[in-house]
Design an enzyme around this catalytic site. Structure first.
Site, PDB file in Angstrom:
ATOM      1  CB  CYS A 113      -0.957  -0.063   1.195  1.00 48.93           C
ATOM      2  SG  CYS A 113      -2.302   1.116   1.186  1.00 48.93           S
ATOM      3  CG  HIS A 114      -0.232   4.931   1.387  1.00 44.72           C
ATOM      4  ND1 HIS A 114      -1.456   4.306   1.287  1.00 44.72           N
ATOM      5  CD2 HIS A 114      -0.373   6.125   0.773  1.00 44.72           C
ATOM      6  CE1 HIS A 114      -2.304   5.094   0.652  1.00 44.72           C
ATOM      7  NE2 HIS A 114      -1.672   6.208   0.323  1.00 44.72           N
TER       8      HIS A 114
END
Length: 183
Positions: A113-114
C-alpha cells in the site's frame, strides 16, 4: 505439522500509529504460521493504533522500541501501509536508517500500500520493479522505480503490493522471498 519454512528467521515489522490494520496483522499471522519470529518495531513504546477502513482500529503491542532495535538482528522487514503510518515514519531519521540497513544489506523487504513511501527516503527504489497504492505511482517513478499496477511485484527480494485485497498474494510471495534470504 505446522509450516516451518521460516524457522530460525527473525522479521521486523516497522510501524507506528495509523498503520492499516490488516496490512500489519495478516502478514504477522502468515509469518508466524511459517515459523518466523516476528517483532513489531516502532518509534514509540507500548502500543500503536491501527486504522481500519475509515476510522481507528485496534491497538497492537510494540515488541521493540526503534531506539533499541538493531537492524542487523533481523533477517527481513515488513512495511505495512496506511497513509499516516509511513508518512510519519518518513520523518523519523532512525526509521529511515533502520530501513536503509535492509536495503544496503540486500535483505528481503515486503512493503504494501503506502509502505513503499519509506523506501524512497531510504534509497531503496531506484531501478526496482514495484507496485503500491495508486497515489504513490508518481512518487515512486520520480525516485527511479519502474511502477506497475499489479497485485504483487517481486524484484530481487523486494515484494510490493497495492492494497488489502492483495494480501493473499503478498503474503505468499513475502514468505517465499524471506525463505530465500539475502538477494
Amino acid at each position: 505439522m505446522p509450516d516451518q519454512t521460516l524457522a530460525g528467521r527473525k522479521v521486523a515489522v516497522l510501524a507506528t500509529d495509523g498503520f492499516e490494520q490488516s496490512e500489519l496483522e495478516t502478514p504477522v499471522e502468515a509469518l508466524k504460521a511459517a515459523g518466523a519470529s516476528v517483532e513489531v518495531v516502532s518509534p514509540k513504546a507500548g502500543q500503536i493504533k491501527g486504522w481500519k477502513s475509515h476510522g481507528w482500529g485496534s491497538a497492537v503491542p510494540v515488541d521493540r522500541e526503534l531506539a533499541s532495535a538493531d537492524a542487523a538482528a533481523y533477517d527481513a522487514l515488513v512495511l505495512p501501509g496506511g497513509v499516516m503510518n509511513p508518512d510519519a515514519l518518513r520523518l523519523e531519521p532512525k526509521a529511515i536508517a533502520f530501513i536503509r540497513h535492509f536495503v544496503t544489506q540486500k535483505k528481503p523487504i515486503a512493503a504494501i500500500c503506502h509502505g513503499p513511501w519509506t523506501l524512497i527516503n531510504a534509497g531503496g527504489v531506484e531501478s526496482k520493479h514495484m507496485t503500491s497504492w495508486p497515489s504513490l505511482e508518481l512518487d515512486l517513478r520520480n525516485a527511479g522505480a519502474h511502477w506497475t499496477d499489479r497485485e504483487v511485484v517481486v524484484d530481487q527480494g523486494l515484494v510490493t503490493s497495492r492494497k488489502p485485497d492483495d494480501l493473499p498474494a503478498f503474503c505468499a510471495k513475502m514468505i517465499e522471498e524471506f525463505a530465500e534470504g539475502r538477494h
